[in-house]
Design an enzyme around this catalytic site. Structure first.
Site, PDB file in Angstrom:
ATOM      1  N   ARG A 243       0.831  -1.212   0.000  1.00  0.00           N
ATOM      2  CA  ARG A 243       0.000   0.000   0.000  1.00  0.00           C
ATOM      3  C   ARG A 243       0.862   1.256   0.000  1.00  0.00           C
ATOM      4  O   ARG A 243       0.529   2.248  -0.631  1.00  0.00           O
ATOM      5  CB  ARG A 243      -0.924   0.004   1.214  1.00  0.00           C
ATOM      6  CG  ARG A 243      -2.020   1.077   1.208  1.00  0.00           C
ATOM      7  CD  ARG A 243      -3.176   0.775   0.264  1.00  0.00           C
ATOM      8  NE  ARG A 243      -2.918   1.107  -1.132  1.00  0.00           N
ATOM      9  CZ  ARG A 243      -3.014   2.331  -1.640  1.00  0.00           C
ATOM     10  NH1 ARG A 243      -3.396   3.351  -0.911  1.00  0.00           N
ATOM     11  NH2 ARG A 243      -2.762   2.554  -2.898  1.00  0.00           N
ATOM     12  N   CYS A 247       0.572   4.438  -2.403  1.00  0.00           N
ATOM     13  CA  CYS A 247       0.307   5.768  -1.856  1.00  0.00           C
ATOM     14  C   CYS A 247       1.365   6.767  -2.322  1.00  0.00           C
ATOM     15  O   CYS A 247       1.041   7.874  -2.740  1.00  0.00           O
ATOM     16  CB  CYS A 247       0.296   5.724  -0.325  1.00  0.00           C
ATOM     17  SG  CYS A 247      -1.340   5.863   0.401  1.00  0.00           S
TER      18      CYS A 247
END
Lengths: 286, 156
Positions: A243, A247
């Site tokens: 993630r 991001c």
């Protein structure tokens, strides 16, 4: 927090979301399979005193009721398929040693209980902080004599999910002092660095603006106690470091690799901001 | 639209001319308080195109963070303030400064700088996650900034 709950204030934006979401509101209690209540709200760790955040919240609280509900039943949670896969791999011999994880570690329900809650963690022999994936990879290459799994790919994610499940319901409790301190400080530095052409730090969205919206995306505190997470939009497991890759990429930056020292440090720092929340095993987000 | 051009060759000529007159991102001069006094393209903005740029995800995508009643987008964000009345609160030079580099007006703002192309930490090539080859263009062209400013000035 203006998040809508039975006891919270309802923000105007959330009202519009609620109005468009048919079905009952789940609320703020995460109970899995009707009998295991997970801690999704806790006092912020002491080091967060100057962040303005007094209470830490699992990302589960920021999701819509339909998504919340999926995590409440293991038969509905698609992440459990990966847990089963991980369990099978746990018992499967691999590499030149022809040993399985179980040959050394035995029954994971006993030996792995609590492990996920303390990672990333200082490794004395290696002299570095290791993420859980880093430790899995070390075991696989050094102890089993097997080819490395690539970071944040299906097999290693399934193994992480299986190990994570053995800590479900236990509070996240990563160490930030002692030999881990300098890595933790590096992670904190990264957390507040405004990367990329959009010049956005983790803190810009997840500390300063959690509970706000970017379009229909309800910004959470970016807690990682729920990872690995089954993301409905990806229809697969995502790890914390995976993630982070996405991001930072989304700030129009040159991102770091999932298995980089930078993201291990960031994972330690972000994990520590969730000390006190439950490990959710394998969570579900959209 | 104020810049109606019927011939393709004419369009090309005008576009080339306009580009030549742009103030380079590195050459932008900010007045006290963060305003930019003159048009970045040397031309007036087109408010109709400004509204398009504001909702285009590949351009300004302003409504990701801001609500604008006149645009009536689904699920506008609320990280930034509503832009309703922006034309009353700020004059054109102030709006130009905020759109180009809001940090010159609000030092701690989370708002990206739309007319800047240096000073980044680990800049990437758009959303590829990879380092760019060569210089990055600013997020918006000089004319697109002018178009957005022209639209915002109508929000009264």
């Amino acid at each position: 927090m203006t998040r809508t709950t039975s006891k919270g204030v309802i923000s105007a934006a959330m009202l519009s979301v609620l109005a468009s979401t048919a079905g009952a509101e789940i609320g703020d209690k995460l109970v899995v399979n009707g009998d295991l209540e997970l801690t999704v709200e806790a006092p912020a760790p002491a080091f967060m005193a100057d962040t303005g955040i007094k209470t830490i919240y699992s990302g589960w609280l920021f999701r819509d009721p339909d998504t919340q509900k999926i995590e409440m039943d293991d038969f509905d949670n698609p992440g459990m398929l990966y847990v089963d896969q991980g369990a099978e791999m746990w018992n499967t011999p691999a590499g030149t040693s022809n040993k399985s994880c179980a040959d050394c570690h035995g029954d994971a329900t006993e030996t792995m209980a609590g492990v996920r809650a303390t990672y990333p963690k200082w490794n004395e022999a290696a002299g570095v902080v290791r993420s859980l994936q880093g430790q899995i990879e070390f075991c696989r290459t050094e102890h089993q004599g097997a080819e490395p799994w690539k970071y944040a790919k299906a097999e290693i994610n399934a193994m992480e999910a299986f190990i994570s499940m053995q800590s479900r319901g236990m509070p996240v409790n990563v160490a930030i002092d002692g030999p881990a301190q300098s890595t933790w400080e590096q992670g904190r530095e990264i957390y507040y660095t405004r990367y990329g052409q959009l010049e956005l730090s983790c803190a810009n969205c997840h500390e300063q603006n959690y509970d706000h919206y970017i379009r229909s995306d309800h910004l959470s505190q970016g807690q990682i106690n729920g990872f690995p997470v089954y993301r409905l939009k990806d229809t697969q497991l995502t790890t914390a470091s995976g993630r982070f890759v996405g991001c930072v990429r989304d700030t129009r930056a040159e991102t770091f690799k999932a298995d980089s020292a930078e993201f291990t440090a960031l994972e330690l720092y972000v994990a520590s901001r969730g000390n006190g929340l439950s490990v959710e095993g394998v969570s579900v987000r959209h | 639209m104020t810049r109606i051009i019927t011939l393709a060759s004419g369009l090309l000529a005008i576009a080339t001319m306009a580009a030549a007159e742009d103030v380079a991102p590195s050459a932008v001069s900010f007045a006290d308080g963060g305003a930019i006094l003159a048009s970045l393209s040397g031309m007036p903005g087109d408010p109709a195109n400004g509204a398009v740029v504001m909702v285009d995800r590949t351009k300004g995508n302003c409504i990701a963070c801001h609500q604008v009643t006149a645009i009536n987008a689904d699920f506008p964000g609320n990280v930034g303030p509503s832009l309703d009345g922006a034309g009353d609160r700020w004059d054109e030079s102030q709006l130009r400064g905020i759109v180009s580099n809001a940090k010159m007006t609000f030092p701690d703002t989370v708002m990206p700088s739309f007319y800047k192309n240096s000073g980044y930490i680990r800049p990437g090539a758009a959303f590829t996650g990879k380092a760019p080859e060569g210089d990055l263009p600013p997020l918006l062209t000089a004319q697109e900034v002018e178009d957005v400013v022209a639209y915002l000035a109508t929000l009264k």
